[in-house]
Design a protein around this motif. Sequence first.
Motif, PDB file in Angstrom:
ATOM      1  N   SER A 144       2.322  -9.280  -7.490  1.00  0.00           N
ATOM      2  CA  SER A 144       2.235  -7.959  -8.114  1.00  0.00           C
ATOM      3  C   SER A 144       1.033  -7.175  -7.613  1.00  0.00           C
ATOM      4  O   SER A 144       1.142  -6.000  -7.249  1.00  0.00           O
ATOM      5  N   ARG A 145      -0.110  -7.825  -7.582  1.00  0.00           N
ATOM      6  CA  ARG A 145      -1.337  -7.134  -7.161  1.00  0.00           C
ATOM      7  C   ARG A 145      -1.327  -6.831  -5.671  1.00  0.00           C
ATOM      8  O   ARG A 145      -1.804  -5.779  -5.232  1.00  0.00           O
ATOM      9  N   VAL A 148       0.732  -3.638  -4.830  1.00  0.00           N
ATOM     10  CA  VAL A 148      -0.012  -2.395  -5.024  1.00  0.00           C
ATOM     11  C   VAL A 148      -1.020  -2.204  -3.886  1.00  0.00           C
ATOM     12  O   VAL A 148      -1.159  -1.117  -3.328  1.00  0.00           O
ATOM     13  N   GLN A 151       0.682  -1.216  -0.749  1.00  0.00           N
ATOM     14  CA  GLN A 151       1.595  -0.075  -0.945  1.00  0.00           C
ATOM     15  C   GLN A 151       3.051  -0.469  -0.675  1.00  0.00           C
ATOM     16  O   GLN A 151       3.832   0.296  -0.109  1.00  0.00           O
ATOM     17  N   PHE A 226       5.998  -0.708  -9.246  1.00  0.00           N
ATOM     18  CA  PHE A 226       4.615  -0.933  -8.824  1.00  0.00           C
ATOM     19  C   PHE A 226       3.767  -1.078 -10.084  1.00  0.00           C
ATOM     20  O   PHE A 226       3.740  -0.172 -10.919  1.00  0.00           O
ATOM     21  N   ASP A 227       3.084  -2.201 -10.226  1.00  0.00           N
ATOM     22  CA  ASP A 227       2.295  -2.462 -11.426  1.00  0.00           C
ATOM     23  C   ASP A 227       0.897  -1.855 -11.303  1.00  0.00           C
ATOM     24  O   ASP A 227      -0.106  -2.558 -11.201  1.00  0.00           O
ATOM     25  N   THR A 228       0.850  -0.536 -11.345  1.00  0.00           N
ATOM     26  CA  THR A 228      -0.430   0.151 -11.196  1.00  0.00           C
ATOM     27  C   THR A 228      -1.228   0.194 -12.500  1.00  0.00           C
ATOM     28  O   THR A 228      -2.426   0.401 -12.475  1.00  0.00           O
ATOM     29  N   ASP A 229      -0.558   0.031 -13.618  1.00  0.00           N
ATOM     30  CA  ASP A 229      -1.234   0.075 -14.918  1.00  0.00           C
ATOM     31  C   ASP A 229      -0.598  -0.951 -15.831  1.00  0.00           C
ATOM     32  O   ASP A 229       0.159  -0.634 -16.732  1.00  0.00           O
TER      33      ASP A 229
END
Length: 235
Positions: A144-145, A148, A151, A226-229
Amino acid sequence: MPNETSPKQKTRLRDLTLSAPFLIICVLYVTFLILSNLIAGKMWAPLDGVTLPAAVMLFPVTYIFGDIFTEVYGYQRARLVIWLGFGMCFLAVMVYLITIALPYPGFWQNQEAFATVLGTTPRVLAASLIGYLFGEFSNSMILSRMKVATQGKHLWMRTILSTVVGEAFDSVIFISVSFYGTMDTAVLMQMVVNQYLFKVIFEAVFTPVTYLVVGKLKELEGTDQFDTDVSYSII
């Protein structure tokens, strides 16, 4: 007047909606996981001097499914599936143990064989479940990280590197907790290395399949999470 659903509640309801492709892969994931635990007692000798549990033929597939869940649906959905797999495996083992403990008639001659195949010890059960949680969650978090950070590029690199870490946790924890003190340390380490290398190579070989399934799912679902938050809590 009837109560209206707030925008926040609508978002939560939408997040809980599970599509047909997601449910199909979820069922396959749990099935492969339970079958892996079921056949783990069978030893396999693919090469002279190399002994592996038969589960290595199926268990690496669960990491591929884990990659797919995280890549397409995001960490939160993957977390749901990981805990579902944990719960179903624990339930299956409890059913096995209860069934083994049931009184049986005198003409039943297969009790010992039945118990050998389906039985387990608390130590091995704990090793299996703890190794599973550490391995699957570390695999999902790292993928996941990295998604991000890159991209969304280089899926092959992200799936392999996350597996390198996740399978290391699983192999070391399971073998060490299950067998430490029951065999020579050198043999123990050889078992860890053999299983670990097999699982990682398996994932690398099946990378084209992962690409194919991920691409098809993103097209069907119309999503690319996308796990941005997101909180990386395991609960």
